[in-house]
Design a protein around this motif. Structure first.
Motif, PDB file in Angstrom:
ATOM      1  N   ILE A 114       9.118 -25.064 -99.370  1.00 31.26           N
ATOM      2  CA  ILE A 114       8.103 -24.162 -99.916  1.00 31.26           C
ATOM      3  C   ILE A 114       7.003 -24.974-100.595  1.00 31.26           C
ATOM      4  N   MET A 115       5.766 -24.750-100.166  1.00 34.10           N
ATOM      5  CA  MET A 115       4.610 -25.346-100.824  1.00 34.10           C
ATOM      6  C   MET A 115       3.975 -24.293-101.728  1.00 34.10           C
ATOM      7  N   ALA A 116       3.788 -24.632-102.992  1.00 29.29           N
ATOM      8  CA  ALA A 116       3.110 -23.754-103.944  1.00 29.29           C
ATOM      9  C   ALA A 116       1.705 -24.288-104.179  1.00 29.29           C
ATOM     10  N   VAL A 117       0.703 -23.491-103.807  1.00 34.33           N
ATOM     11  CA  VAL A 117      -0.699 -23.857-104.031  1.00 34.33           C
ATOM     12  C   VAL A 117      -1.140 -23.216-105.342  1.00 34.33           C
ATOM     13  N   ARG A 118      -1.486 -24.022-106.327  1.00 32.79           N
ATOM     14  CA  ARG A 118      -1.815 -23.487-107.640  1.00 32.79           C
ATOM     15  C   ARG A 118      -2.667 -24.489-108.415  1.00 32.79           C
ATOM     16  N   SER A 119      -3.305 -23.993-109.472  1.00 36.02           N
ATOM     17  CA  SER A 119      -4.161 -24.846-110.291  1.00 36.02           C
ATOM     18  C   SER A 119      -3.850 -24.622-111.770  1.00 36.02           C
ATOM     19  N   THR A 120      -4.558 -25.339-112.610  1.00 31.09           N
ATOM     20  CA  THR A 120      -4.271 -25.295-114.038  1.00 31.09           C
ATOM     21  C   THR A 120      -5.336 -24.596-114.861  1.00 31.09           C
ATOM     22  N   HIS A 121      -6.416 -24.088-114.220  1.00 30.57           N
ATOM     23  CA  HIS A 121      -7.510 -23.511-115.017  1.00 30.57           C
ATOM     24  C   HIS A 121      -7.211 -22.054-115.385  1.00 30.57           C
ATOM     25  N   CYS A 122      -6.110 -21.888-116.104  1.00 31.96           N
ATOM     26  CA  CYS A 122      -5.679 -20.571-116.576  1.00 31.96           C
ATOM     27  C   CYS A 122      -6.289 -20.284-117.954  1.00 31.96           C
ATOM     28  N   LEU A 123      -6.084 -19.065-118.424  1.00 35.03           N
ATOM     29  CA  LEU A 123      -6.523 -18.673-119.759  1.00 35.03           C
ATOM     30  C   LEU A 123      -5.530 -17.654-120.305  1.00 35.03           C
ATOM     31  N   GLU A 124      -5.036 -17.890-121.494  1.00 42.41           N
ATOM     32  CA  GLU A 124      -4.109 -16.950-122.132  1.00 42.41           C
ATOM     33  C   GLU A 124      -4.374 -16.932-123.634  1.00 42.41           C
TER      34      GLU A 124
END
Length: 226
Positions: A114-124
């Motif tokens: 499984i490849m997970a495509v994701r980034s870190t530019h989140c906001l919480e």
């Protein structure tokens, strides 16, 4: 490593399952990406989200918040099952080069890659605590502006990812590109016709408690790279 027949069987089984997400359909913004991947003989998608801006609390709206309300921006995320390690590495390279630098790969007990495509530019950001609002209206407007900027960047990265993915899939000849061409064209045309402000979330439009969507949880996995 599992046989190719096992991969094809998993792919057919995945496509036969019901979409239990609240929306029940693939987001239009990423339909071309999902279609391109699923049309390839080396990949298929297991879950996806184009990105969202949400207000989480037990009831609707910040003014009625009774607990700890949180304002969040979540960027594009995509889980893809790959036929082999080399295919996964290729997808990982495209994802990282497109700005999704938090992408990674897992291998499960039965050999599922499984490849997970994701980034870190989140906001919480917490907005209330036990029903008490902690911020003023100006700050909420500021958060909405920041979240919209992040969403715009998110859209740019998705487009970059699609272009890179299209190039490598066409190069290896694993996709016919025929099965989803018409619908993808219609969706892209509709997106171009929308006004820019249609994609901007105003304070009154922020939905509450919109967490769901299926994820592909591996029973046991080995992280090869991230």
């Amino acid at each position: 490593m599992y046989h190719e027949n096992a991969f094809n069987q998993w792919k057919r089984h995945c496509f036969s399952k019901v979409d239990f997400s609240k929306k029940g359909t693939i987001d239009d913004e990423i339909y071309p990406v999902v279609c391109l991947i699923n049309d390839s003989s080396n990949y298929f998608t297991t879950s996806s989200c184009s990105g969202r801006i949400i207000l989480i609390d037990g009831v609707l709206g910040l003014q009625k918040a009774s607990g700890n309300a949180v304002f969040k921006f979540e960027p594009f995320v995509l889980h893809v099952q790959c036929k082999d390690i080399e295919s996964a590495k290729l997808l990982h390279s495209v994802a990282v080069n497109s700005g999704f630098r938090n992408s990674g790969m897992s291998v499960g007990k039965r050999g599922k890659i499984i490849m997970a495509v994701r980034s870190t530019h989140c906001l919480e950001v917490p907005l209330s605590h036990q029903g008490e609002i902690l911020v003023n209206e100006n700050y909420i407007h500021f958060l909405v502006q920041i979240a919209n900027q992040k969403m715009a960047e998110n859209v740019t990265r998705i487009k970059r990812f699609y272009d890179g993915l299209q190039a490598v899939i066409q190069a290896d000849g694993s996709s016919s590109m025929a099965t989803c061409k018409d619908k993808t064209t219609k969706i892209v045309q509709n997106q171009h016709q929308r006004k820019t402000q249609d994609s901007v979330i105003e304070d009154s439009q922020i939905p509450a408690n919109k967490f769901s969507d299926s994820e592909d949880y591996l029973e046991s996995s080995l992280i090869l790279f991230s």
